[in-house]
Design a protein around this motif. Sequence first.
Motif, PDB file in Angstrom:
ATOM      1  N   UNK A   4     119.283 148.046   2.904  1.00 42.84           N
ATOM      2  CA  UNK A   4     120.241 147.532   3.886  1.00 42.84           C
ATOM      3  C   UNK A   4     119.533 146.920   5.083  1.00 42.84           C
ATOM      4  N   UNK A   5     118.456 147.554   5.535  1.00 43.24           N
ATOM      5  CA  UNK A   5     117.700 147.024   6.667  1.00 43.24           C
ATOM      6  C   UNK A   5     117.123 145.656   6.313  1.00 43.24           C
ATOM      7  N   UNK A   7     118.184 143.632   4.001  1.00 49.81           N
ATOM      8  CA  UNK A   7     119.295 142.688   3.822  1.00 49.81           C
ATOM      9  C   UNK A   7     119.771 142.132   5.161  1.00 49.81           C
ATOM     10  N   UNK A   8     119.906 142.975   6.167  1.00 49.14           N
ATOM     11  CA  UNK A   8     120.393 142.489   7.457  1.00 49.14           C
ATOM     12  C   UNK A   8     119.353 141.650   8.188  1.00 49.14           C
ATOM     13  N   UNK A   9     118.065 141.922   7.989  1.00 46.13           N
ATOM     14  CA  UNK A   9     117.056 141.038   8.580  1.00 46.13           C
ATOM     15  C   UNK A   9     117.073 139.671   7.889  1.00 46.13           C
ATOM     16  N   UNK A  10     117.304 139.664   6.576  1.00 44.97           N
ATOM     17  CA  UNK A  10     117.422 138.385   5.862  1.00 44.97           C
ATOM     18  C   UNK A  10     118.656 137.626   6.348  1.00 44.97           C
ATOM     19  N   UNK A  11     119.765 138.347   6.542  1.00 42.23           N
ATOM     20  CA  UNK A  11     120.975 137.699   7.072  1.00 42.23           C
ATOM     21  C   UNK A  11     120.746 137.140   8.476  1.00 42.23           C
ATOM     22  N   UNK A  12     119.979 137.854   9.293  1.00 42.06           N
ATOM     23  CA  UNK A  12     119.665 137.357  10.628  1.00 42.06           C
ATOM     24  C   UNK A  12     118.920 136.038  10.541  1.00 42.06           C
ATOM     25  N   UNK A  13     117.910 135.985   9.677  1.00 41.47           N
ATOM     26  CA  UNK A  13     117.171 134.732   9.495  1.00 41.47           C
ATOM     27  C   UNK A  13     118.055 133.618   8.978  1.00 41.47           C
ATOM     28  N   UNK A  14     118.943 133.952   8.047  1.00 42.50           N
ATOM     29  CA  UNK A  14     119.842 132.936   7.516  1.00 42.50           C
ATOM     30  C   UNK A  14     120.752 132.376   8.605  1.00 42.50           C
ATOM     31  N   UNK A  15     121.322 133.250   9.424  1.00 38.60           N
ATOM     32  CA  UNK A  15     122.236 132.766  10.460  1.00 38.60           C
ATOM     33  C   UNK A  15     121.510 131.995  11.556  1.00 38.60           C
ATOM     34  N   UNK A  16     120.272 132.364  11.861  1.00 46.01           N
ATOM     35  CA  UNK A  16     119.491 131.577  12.821  1.00 46.01           C
ATOM     36  C   UNK A  16     119.238 130.186  12.258  1.00 46.01           C
ATOM     37  N   UNK A  61     120.669 145.379  11.908  1.00 50.41           N
ATOM     38  CA  UNK A  61     119.390 145.633  11.241  1.00 50.41           C
ATOM     39  C   UNK A  61     118.520 146.560  12.088  1.00 50.41           C
ATOM     40  N   UNK A  62     118.476 146.330  13.385  1.00 50.83           N
ATOM     41  CA  UNK A  62     117.683 147.184  14.273  1.00 50.83           C
ATOM     42  C   UNK A  62     118.210 148.618  14.262  1.00 50.83           C
ATOM     43  N   UNK A  63     119.525 148.766  14.337  1.00 47.48           N
ATOM     44  CA  UNK A  63     120.126 150.103  14.342  1.00 47.48           C
ATOM     45  C   UNK A  63     119.837 150.832  13.033  1.00 47.48           C
ATOM     46  N   UNK A  68     116.985 154.960   9.907  1.00 46.18           N
ATOM     47  CA  UNK A  68     116.128 155.279   8.768  1.00 46.18           C
ATOM     48  C   UNK A  68     114.831 155.928   9.233  1.00 46.18           C
ATOM     49  N   UNK A  69     114.276 155.443  10.317  1.00 48.78           N
ATOM     50  CA  UNK A  69     113.030 155.989  10.848  1.00 48.78           C
ATOM     51  C   UNK A  69     113.230 157.420  11.355  1.00 48.78           C
ATOM     52  N   UNK A  70     114.366 157.698  11.984  1.00 45.66           N
ATOM     53  CA  UNK A  70     114.628 159.022  12.536  1.00 45.66           C
ATOM     54  C   UNK A  70     114.997 160.046  11.474  1.00 45.66           C
ATOM     55  N   UNK A  71     115.482 159.602  10.300  1.00 46.77           N
ATOM     56  CA  UNK A  71     115.846 160.538   9.253  1.00 46.77           C
ATOM     57  C   UNK A  71     114.626 161.219   8.658  1.00 46.77           C
ATOM     58  N   UNK A  72     113.527 160.554   8.664  1.00 49.51           N
ATOM     59  CA  UNK A  72     112.289 161.158   8.210  1.00 49.51           C
ATOM     60  C   UNK A  72     112.061 161.120   6.714  1.00 49.51           C
ATOM     61  N   UNK A  73     113.077 161.110   5.927  1.00 47.65           N
ATOM     62  CA  UNK A  73     112.912 161.090   4.477  1.00 47.65           C
ATOM     63  C   UNK A  73     113.652 159.919   3.870  1.00 47.65           C
ATOM     64  N   UNK A  74     113.465 159.777   2.582  1.00 52.20           N
ATOM     65  CA  UNK A  74     114.168 158.694   1.893  1.00 52.20           C
ATOM     66  C   UNK A  74     115.499 159.203   1.371  1.00 52.20           C
TER      67      UNK A  74
END
Length: 147
Positions: A4-5, A7-16, A61-63, A68-74
Amino acid sequence: MRTNVILFWVLTGFFVLAAGVYAFWSTIDGASRIANSYSPGPEWAGTIALALTAILSAFIAFYLGRVRKEQGGELPEDRLDANIDDGDAELGFFSPWSWWPILLAGGAGLAFLGLAVGVWITFIAVPLALVALVGWVYEYYRGNFAR
């Protein structure tokens, strides 16, 4: 979550990219219409809408990246060897035979219809919604299913 992260960074690039192409294209199209009393420059409503969509996508994407970083696991959906049941949490207890939610939805629908059509319909909807709500809450305290 990782997917998901990304995907949203790709969407950000697409919209820019889409905002840049749209601004450029509308500027070129506007330059050919100067003789028709159109002002030169990009069409601002669409350009700003696409730029704000890119910003919103970057926020999401940032959120998601921070979560994901704070969860610590996959999460199970990020692992290739995970089963479907690994991510299945207990959602609660729901009565499959209960008619009260349908009556409550009907009461809420009538209440909103009363806002749109006439206030008199609301006087029918409110008692129906209250009876349905009380019936749904106390469903397991009376009758065959009392505990």
